[in-house]
Motif scaffolding. Structure first.
Motif, PDB file in Angstrom:
ATOM      1  N   LYS A   1      41.054  34.765  46.385  1.00  0.00           N
ATOM      2  CA  LYS A   1      41.644  34.101  45.214  1.00  0.00           C
ATOM      3  C   LYS A   1      41.564  35.010  43.998  1.00  0.00           C
ATOM      4  CE  LYS A   1      40.927  29.371  46.819  1.00  0.00           C
ATOM      5  NZ  LYS A   1      39.936  28.276  46.876  1.00  0.00           N
ATOM      6  N   GLY A   2      40.465  35.745  43.886  1.00  0.00           N
ATOM      7  CA  GLY A   2      40.310  36.697  42.783  1.00  0.00           C
ATOM      8  C   GLY A   2      41.357  37.803  42.863  1.00  0.00           C
ATOM      9  N   ILE A   3      41.591  38.306  44.066  1.00  0.00           N
ATOM     10  CA  ILE A   3      42.564  39.381  44.258  1.00  0.00           C
ATOM     11  C   ILE A   3      43.965  38.893  43.882  1.00  0.00           C
ATOM     12  CG2 ILE A   3      43.699  40.783  46.049  1.00  0.00           C
ATOM     13  CD1 ILE A   3      40.859  40.962  47.380  1.00  0.00           C
ATOM     14  N   LYS A   4      44.239  37.644  44.188  1.00  0.00           N
ATOM     15  CA  LYS A   4      45.560  37.092  43.845  1.00  0.00           C
ATOM     16  C   LYS A   4      45.705  36.852  42.343  1.00  0.00           C
ATOM     17  CE  LYS A   4      46.496  35.059  48.336  1.00  0.00           C
ATOM     18  NZ  LYS A   4      46.473  33.841  49.161  1.00  0.00           N
ATOM     19  N   ALA A   5      44.586  36.885  41.618  1.00  0.00           N
ATOM     20  CA  ALA A   5      44.635  36.660  40.165  1.00  0.00           C
ATOM     21  C   ALA A   5      44.440  37.965  39.386  1.00  0.00           C
ATOM     22  CB  ALA A   5      43.573  35.637  39.765  1.00  0.00           C
ATOM     23  N   GLY A   6      44.623  39.104  40.070  1.00  0.00           N
ATOM     24  CA  GLY A   6      44.578  40.374  39.339  1.00  0.00           C
ATOM     25  C   GLY A   6      43.447  41.318  39.708  1.00  0.00           C
ATOM     26  N   ALA A   7      42.492  40.873  40.522  1.00  0.00           N
ATOM     27  CA  ALA A   7      41.399  41.773  40.917  1.00  0.00           C
ATOM     28  C   ALA A   7      41.917  42.816  41.908  1.00  0.00           C
ATOM     29  CB  ALA A   7      40.248  40.975  41.528  1.00  0.00           C
ATOM     30  N   ASN A   8      41.378  44.046  41.830  1.00  0.00           N
ATOM     31  CA  ASN A   8      41.893  45.102  42.706  1.00  0.00           C
ATOM     32  C   ASN A   8      40.804  46.023  43.285  1.00  0.00           C
ATOM     33  OD1 ASN A   8      41.331  46.362  40.283  1.00  0.00           O
ATOM     34  ND2 ASN A   8      43.122  47.697  40.329  1.00  0.00           N
ATOM     35  N   VAL A   9      39.590  45.521  43.342  1.00  0.00           N
ATOM     36  CA  VAL A   9      38.478  46.293  43.908  1.00  0.00           C
ATOM     37  C   VAL A   9      37.599  45.336  44.714  1.00  0.00           C
ATOM     38  CG1 VAL A   9      36.356  47.578  43.331  1.00  0.00           C
ATOM     39  CG2 VAL A   9      38.409  47.915  41.936  1.00  0.00           C
ATOM     40  N   VAL A  10      37.069  45.817  45.836  1.00  0.00           N
ATOM     41  CA  VAL A  10      35.994  45.076  46.508  1.00  0.00           C
ATOM     42  C   VAL A  10      34.870  46.056  46.825  1.00  0.00           C
ATOM     43  CG1 VAL A  10      37.297  43.160  47.522  1.00  0.00           C
ATOM     44  CG2 VAL A  10      37.114  45.311  48.768  1.00  0.00           C
TER      45      VAL A  10
END
Ligand code: SAH
Length: 348
Positions: free
Chosen positions: A282-291
Motif C-alpha cells: 500500500k505504501g508503494i502504491k502511495a509513492g514509496a520506492n524503496v524497501v
C-alpha cells in the motif's frame, strides 16, 4: 481540497495553513486523489522501480533511552548482541550474492563500535564490494566522526529526526537534545552524504500541527531519503500500553512527502509491513520506492526488537529477497537491484 492537492502536485510546496487544512479535512475521495497524484509523481521521477537495500542490524546495544524503543538502555529484558566484523562481512557476502548493491548498517548507539572500528568495517566492505553503496544508521555523532566515516567510503546516512516538535522530541528522548539531532542532519548534508531524515506516526500526543512541523522541516532540509513509519508499542518500554500509529495516516504522509519532495527516496518500511499484511504494498502504491529487506543473520533477528510484532524475523535473507520481490511485482511494480542513488533532475 482538490485545489490544495493540485497545488502541492504542481508546486511541491504548501503553506503551513494549507498543510494543516489538508491533514484536518481529507475525506475518502480526497485521499484517493492524493494517492493518485503521488503515484503519478513517482512514475514521472523513478518510474515503477522499487530499490532494494540489504539491512544489517549489527548491534542492539544502545546508550540512549528513547521512550518508544525496545532496545533502549533501560530495557534490561532486551537480549543484547553484537556482530563481529567477520559476521558483518558474511552478511554482505550473502547479500551480494543475492544481488544487493546497497548495504545499510544499522544499530543502537553502541560505544563499543568506536569510530576506528566503523571506519575499518566501511573500508573492508568497500574493499571487497567496490560497486556497492554503504548506508550508516548509527545515531548522533560529531561532525568529525561523520567526516571520517564518509572519507572511509560511507555514501549515505539515515538519521530520522523522529519528530520536528521540540516539545514532543524532548518528552520522548530523555537527556537528548533536539538541536543536536538537527545539527547532525545538516552536518551530514554539508559533508556530502545522501541523507535520510524521517519521523514516526502516531506517537502518543502527536497532533496534525506536529506533522505540519515535520513536513516544513523536511522541505527545509531537503533530504535525499525520508524514512517514516507508524509508532508501534513495545511492551517493555514506558510507552508499552499506548496506541500505535495507523496504516491510513502513514499512507497519507507517504503520499504528501512524495509530492513535497518528488525526487526523494522513500521506503515502505518494515514497521508499515508489520501493522498490515500488505502495508508495504500500500505504501508503494502511495509513492514509496524503496524497501529494505533484512540481511541480518537469523540467529539475531528477533533480538533487534524495536517494537512488538516485527515481521520477517524468522526468514533467511534469500527468503526475504524472494518474498519482497514477489510482493512488488504483484503490486504492479518492478524490482531494481542497482545502488539506487538519489537522482537530481534539477528543477522538477
Ligand atoms: N540508533 C539509530 C537507529 C535507530 S533504529 C538512530 O538513532 O538513528 C531506526 C528507527 O526505528 C528509529 O529512528 C525510530 O524512528 C524507529 N523506531 C524505534 N522504535 C520504534 C517503535 N517502537 N515503533 C516504530 N518505530 C520505531
Amino acid at each position: 481540497m482538490k485545489f490544495i492537492i493540485d497545488k502541492l502536485y504542481l508546486e511541491h510546496n504548501l503553506s503551513e495553513e494549507e498543510l494543516l487544512e489538508l491533514l484536518n479535512n481529507l475525506n475518502d475521495e480526497d485521499k484517493n486523489y492524493l494517492i493518485e497524484k503521488a503515484h503519478e509523481t513517482r512514475m514521472n521521477t523513478y518510474g515503477d522501480k522499487v530499490f532494494m537495500r540489504g539491512l544489517i542490524e549489527f548491534t542492539n546495544y544502545c546508550k540512549r533511552n528513547c521512550k518508544y524503543c525496545g532496545i533502549r538502555a533501560a530495557n534490561k529484558l532486551a537480549d543484547r548482541y553484537r556482530l563481529t566484523q567477520d559476521e558483518i562481512l558474511e552478511a554482505c557476502s550473502e547479500g551480494y550474492k543475492l544481488g544487493y548493491r546497497t548495504f545499510v548498517l544499522q544499530g543502537g548507539e553502541d560505544d563499543y563500535f568506536t569510530d576506528e572500528k566503523i571506519v575499518q568495517i566501511v573500508k573492508a566492505i568497500k574493499n571487497r564490494y567496490s560497486d556497492t553503496a554503504i548506508t550508516l544508521s548509527i545515531g548522533e555523532k560529531s561532525y568529525d566522526s561523520y567526516k571520517r566515516f564518509y572519507e572511509a567510503g560511507a555514501d549515505r546516512y539515515l538519521l530520522r529526526h523522529e519528530t520536528a516538535s521540540r516539545e514532543l522530541y524532548e518528552k520522548l528522548h530523555p537527556g537528548m537534545s533536539f538541536d543536536n539531532r538537527i545539527r547532525c542532519l545538516f552536518d551530514l548534508k554539508a559533508i556530502g552524504y545522501q541523507v535520510g531524515a524521517g519521523f514516526m506516526i502516531g506517537l502518543p500526543g502527536q497532533t496534525n500541527e506536529d506533522y505540519v512541523k515535520d513536513l516544513v522541516f523536511l522541505k527545509r532540509l531537503e533530504p535525499h531519503m525520508v524514512g517514516i513509519g507508524p509508532f508501534i508499542p513495545h511492551k517493555d518500554t514506558p510507552l508499552g500500553k499506548e496506541k500505535g500509529g495507523t496504516l491510513e495516516k502513514t499512507i497519507i504522509m507517504l503520499a504528501i512527502i512524495r509530492l513535497l519532495l518528488p525526487k526523494v527516496l522513500l521506503p515502505a518500511t518494515t514497521a508499515l509491513g508489520s501493522i498490515d499484511p500488505i502495508g508495504r504494498e500500500k505504501g508503494i502504491k502511495a509513492g514509496a520506492n524503496v524497501v529494505m529487506p533484512n540481511l541480518s543473520p537469523t540467529s539475531v533477528r528477533k533480538k533487534y526488537a524495536l517494537y512488538d510484532g516485527k515481521i520477517c524475523t524468522g526468514d533467511e535473507a534469500a527468503e526475504c529477497r524472494m518474498c519482497i520481490e514477489g510482493r512488488i511485482k504483484k503490486a504492479g511494480f518492478s524490482v531494481d537491484m542497482s545502488r539506487g542513488d538519489y537522482k537530481d533532475w534539477g528543477k522538477f
